[in-house]
Design an enzyme around this catalytic site. Sequence first.
Site, PDB file in Angstrom:
ATOM      1  N   ARG A  72      14.342 -23.065  62.539  1.00  0.00           N
ATOM      2  CA  ARG A  72      13.481 -23.664  63.557  1.00  0.00           C
ATOM      3  C   ARG A  72      12.544 -22.586  64.081  1.00  0.00           C
ATOM      4  O   ARG A  72      12.945 -21.451  64.293  1.00  0.00           O
ATOM      5  CB  ARG A  72      14.286 -24.214  64.743  1.00  0.00           C
ATOM      6  CG  ARG A  72      15.230 -25.354  64.424  1.00  0.00           C
ATOM      7  CD  ARG A  72      15.793 -25.953  65.709  1.00  0.00           C
ATOM      8  NE  ARG A  72      16.963 -26.768  65.461  1.00  0.00           N
ATOM      9  CZ  ARG A  72      16.933 -28.042  65.082  1.00  0.00           C
ATOM     10  NH1 ARG A  72      15.765 -28.619  64.883  1.00  0.00           N
ATOM     11  NH2 ARG A  72      18.052 -28.714  64.886  1.00  0.00           N
TER      12      ARG A  72
ATOM     13  N   ARG B  28      17.029 -30.805  61.877  1.00  0.00           N
ATOM     14  CA  ARG B  28      16.818 -32.140  62.425  1.00  0.00           C
ATOM     15  C   ARG B  28      15.748 -32.155  63.526  1.00  0.00           C
ATOM     16  O   ARG B  28      15.764 -31.346  64.443  1.00  0.00           O
ATOM     17  CB  ARG B  28      18.132 -32.709  62.977  1.00  0.00           C
ATOM     18  CG  ARG B  28      18.046 -34.197  63.350  1.00  0.00           C
ATOM     19  CD  ARG B  28      19.344 -34.684  63.921  1.00  0.00           C
ATOM     20  NE  ARG B  28      20.431 -34.634  62.961  1.00  0.00           N
ATOM     21  CZ  ARG B  28      20.682 -35.601  62.078  1.00  0.00           C
ATOM     22  NH1 ARG B  28      19.901 -36.652  62.009  1.00  0.00           N
ATOM     23  NH2 ARG B  28      21.705 -35.489  61.256  1.00  0.00           N
TER      24      ARG B  28
ATOM     25  N   ARG C 189      30.827 -23.385  74.626  1.00  0.00           N
ATOM     26  CA  ARG C 189      29.841 -24.078  75.463  1.00  0.00           C
ATOM     27  C   ARG C 189      29.988 -25.589  75.425  1.00  0.00           C
ATOM     28  O   ARG C 189      29.988 -26.255  76.443  1.00  0.00           O
ATOM     29  CB  ARG C 189      28.430 -23.715  75.022  1.00  0.00           C
ATOM     30  CG  ARG C 189      27.336 -24.346  75.890  1.00  0.00           C
ATOM     31  CD  ARG C 189      25.987 -24.320  75.191  1.00  0.00           C
ATOM     32  NE  ARG C 189      25.872 -25.347  74.178  1.00  0.00           N
ATOM     33  CZ  ARG C 189      25.114 -25.235  73.088  1.00  0.00           C
ATOM     34  NH1 ARG C 189      24.453 -24.133  72.862  1.00  0.00           N
ATOM     35  NH2 ARG C 189      25.040 -26.222  72.218  1.00  0.00           N
TER      36      ARG C 189
ATOM     37  N   ASN D 270      19.927 -35.176  75.740  1.00  0.00           N
ATOM     38  CA  ASN D 270      21.089 -34.963  74.873  1.00  0.00           C
ATOM     39  C   ASN D 270      21.736 -36.287  74.476  1.00  0.00           C
ATOM     40  O   ASN D 270      22.127 -36.487  73.325  1.00  0.00           O
ATOM     41  CB  ASN D 270      22.125 -34.092  75.587  1.00  0.00           C
ATOM     42  CG  ASN D 270      21.706 -32.636  75.691  1.00  0.00           C
ATOM     43  OD1 ASN D 270      20.756 -32.207  75.046  1.00  0.00           O
ATOM     44  ND2 ASN D 270      22.415 -31.886  76.511  1.00  0.00           N
TER      45      ASN D 270
ATOM     46  N   HIS E 286      21.043 -22.108  57.353  1.00  0.00           N
ATOM     47  CA  HIS E 286      21.100 -21.952  58.810  1.00  0.00           C
ATOM     48  C   HIS E 286      21.166 -20.484  59.224  1.00  0.00           C
ATOM     49  O   HIS E 286      21.083 -20.156  60.407  1.00  0.00           O
ATOM     50  CB  HIS E 286      22.330 -22.712  59.335  1.00  0.00           C
ATOM     51  CG  HIS E 286      22.366 -22.902  60.811  1.00  0.00           C
ATOM     52  ND1 HIS E 286      23.273 -22.263  61.618  1.00  0.00           N
ATOM     53  CD2 HIS E 286      21.608 -23.665  61.637  1.00  0.00           C
ATOM     54  CE1 HIS E 286      23.085 -22.618  62.875  1.00  0.00           C
ATOM     55  NE2 HIS E 286      22.083 -23.470  62.921  1.00  0.00           N
TER      56      HIS E 286
ATOM     57  N   HIS F 153      24.290 -19.710  73.545  1.00  0.00           N
ATOM     58  CA  HIS F 153      24.039 -20.018  72.139  1.00  0.00           C
ATOM     59  C   HIS F 153      24.567 -18.952  71.185  1.00  0.00           C
ATOM     60  O   HIS F 153      24.727 -19.215  69.995  1.00  0.00           O
ATOM     61  CB  HIS F 153      22.535 -20.224  71.917  1.00  0.00           C
ATOM     62  CG  HIS F 153      22.172 -20.865  70.628  1.00  0.00           C
ATOM     63  ND1 HIS F 153      21.611 -20.177  69.572  1.00  0.00           N
ATOM     64  CD2 HIS F 153      22.294 -22.146  70.211  1.00  0.00           C
ATOM     65  CE1 HIS F 153      21.393 -21.011  68.568  1.00  0.00           C
ATOM     66  NE2 HIS F 153      21.794 -22.212  68.922  1.00  0.00           N
TER      67      HIS F 153
ATOM     68  N   TYR G 229      17.652 -19.617  75.639  1.00  0.00           N
ATOM     69  CA  TYR G 229      18.921 -19.571  74.919  1.00  0.00           C
ATOM     70  C   TYR G 229      19.459 -18.143  74.955  1.00  0.00           C
ATOM     71  O   TYR G 229      18.716 -17.196  74.739  1.00  0.00           O
ATOM     72  CB  TYR G 229      18.744 -19.949  73.447  1.00  0.00           C
ATOM     73  CG  TYR G 229      18.494 -21.408  73.160  1.00  0.00           C
ATOM     74  CD1 TYR G 229      18.020 -22.289  74.135  1.00  0.00           C
ATOM     75  CD2 TYR G 229      18.714 -21.925  71.896  1.00  0.00           C
ATOM     76  CE1 TYR G 229      17.780 -23.611  73.856  1.00  0.00           C
ATOM     77  CE2 TYR G 229      18.477 -23.264  71.599  1.00  0.00           C
ATOM     78  CZ  TYR G 229      18.009 -24.106  72.590  1.00  0.00           C
ATOM     79  OH  TYR G 229      17.771 -25.422  72.307  1.00  0.00           O
TER      80      TYR G 229
END
Length: 750
Positions: free
Chosen positions: A409, A439, A598, A84, A469, A626, A502
């Site tokens: 993704r 990304r 989170r 991260n 998204h 998530h 997730y």
Amino acid sequence: MNKVSARKLTARGESAVDLQDPPVAQVAEAPESSPMVIARDSPDRFINRELSWLDFNHRVIEEAENPRHPLLERLRFVSISASNLDEFYSVRVAGLIGQAKAGVTAVSPDGRTPAQQLAEIKLRAEALLAEQQRVWRELRGLLRNAGIEVCEPDTLSADDVQWLDAWFMERVFPVLTPLAIDPAHPFPFIPNMGLVMALLLLRVEDGLSMRALLPLPSQIERFIRLPRATGGARRFVILDDLVALFLDRLFPGFRVGGQGTFRLIRDTDVEFEEEAEDLVRSYETALKRRRRGVAIHLAMDARMPEELRAFVVAELGASSDETHIADGILGIADLRHLIVDDRPDLLFPPYTPRFPERIRDFGGDCFAAIRAKDIIVHHPFESFDVVVQFLRQAAQDPNVIAVKQTLYRTSGDSPIVKALIEAAEAGKFVTAVVELRARFDEEMNIRLARTLEAAGVQVVYGFAELKTHAKLSLVVRREGSGVRSYAHFGTGNYHPITARIYTDLSFFTTDPDLTRDAARLFNYMTGYARPELMDALAFSPLTTRAVLADLIQREVAYAHAGRPAGIWLKLNSLVDETLIDLLYEASRAGVKIMAVVRGICCLRPGIPGLSDNIRVKSIVGRFLEHSRICVFGNGHSLPSRHARVYISSADWMVRNMDWRVETLVPIHNPTVHEQVLDQIMVVNLKDSMQSWELRADGAWHRLPPGKKPVSAHDYFMTNPSLSGRGSALHGQAVVSSLANHRRPDRVNQD
């Protein structure tokens, strides 16, 4: 929650949590008295976004010290925090450095210039880096005691060295490229995340000195596992030490006068021409530029001689602010490679997600199950296979006419992509909206798009100026004399691997309002056809912000009218200043607000006269939180069957409101409504085993477990969801029809 409802939940097999107690009992208590007084328009009302992100990663690294977790899982938390931080440097810090170098003095919402933010980030990040090394040293000792050892070179036996010699010559030596640095051999380009050994060499015959570099390719495993005697420990040697053992093979005739390693992080922000005629070609070019991004963070081994350090810093053009001296291993994210699968006793017990019983009741026919009643699937506790099965069934069903799908993704060998290809090859009209700007997944998405196009899928790349998204599927099927549409709305990506770790929601529906809106949204994404009307769905960048603002203002109006008013939120990030100010306004009006955030949270709770009625907590545990959920009391105390419940693909950030295509989906079906509100939200609010509370001063404090400890993750692993129960639920006589039974309208949230 009253005793009647608690009995019903217990009858469903959900006795792991005593739901008679008010949720977040610890969080709902009055905060400690705080001298902080902040004006409504003061920038101090916001917590800095970057510093809040670093705080989140401190929470991650602290999980590595949690004795409840098995040892190798604790090691995984160290690796995650390091990974991260690498991304943080290459994206967020890179952006601030660019602004500072350009002389930008504009301040962030919390009142800091880029230079001021960078100064504070350096202090916090240095502390986090030191914490990672400290925790690794502690875990290294514990792992050694448990039979997993990273060996120092001086502890190796002659047999070990002999085996490593053969391994080095066979697998490492052919890959390495020693580089002398002199006027004829300039300093080479070091790739992003590149790990390099710097050397000061002395020629044996005349003592002539030479500088050299030895890049350590990422294609070679970082930890080499030694042969293990029966019943012996699992032993490893780090690649850095292995290469150091055999430097004479790479530089014959030289001896080492000094050595050390360094690791470079570069700016990975992709700039591209938004008006590019060919967006794909523009991205392929931009990705090549990324590999040569400017240096952002240089970490150097503390053992490296000062002369070599100065040489490396000068050649890379790194400033003192961009340089870190590490007392320990570089590239600590690589510790994940030590997580061996032959020590299950040091890992979390295996967990197999449940497949929704509702769909099994219909013989595996997803369409029949969804037609009968909306269903929501809670990942990873319930299998992502149901999403794959939904699309595979669409591909194979001769009555299906069209399939539309967003892809932000997904995995390289994606079953979702395979299903879309199968559908196109079966003659169905298939549209895929592929986002190129996910990304670090851009290259893979370009490859997937090419594959889809070759199979006959209509591939659309969405908007040049917006990221797509939203997580959305739409299947159109002939039924009788007409057609029916089936929609899937998700809070997470169509990614079968991340769906195992997730926590996300998959909502399936045939509700005509929602399916019509889904079709309109696809038209907007593929043809710029701005919808004149939406029946139920809110979407960014056009209506999400306005709808959320209206929902918050409605709660303010209820509070002013003396009616119960409350808001419950579950988000990954809470950053948007306008929405935060609306929450502050709601708090001042008396609206009770509880948020599970989170990661980044820029809202400052518990400030007298500003946010007295707001409580914020964060859950960090086995799974990555998530899912995004928004709940508004609608004039009733929460939880209530009258509450307005939404799931969303969007966090409360400016980019999600104004610069991305996102969905905000209302939940009307009583069973799904109850599952999201009374089960998922209540248990998350009640979690005390993995929860942290945000205080007014911006500091996070771990909540005590309490007399009746609650772990949300353990609860969901052991208790089936409501909407997925099917006949197993209806077979319990104590439970009346979920669609009609009254739920309690009050739970103590004071």
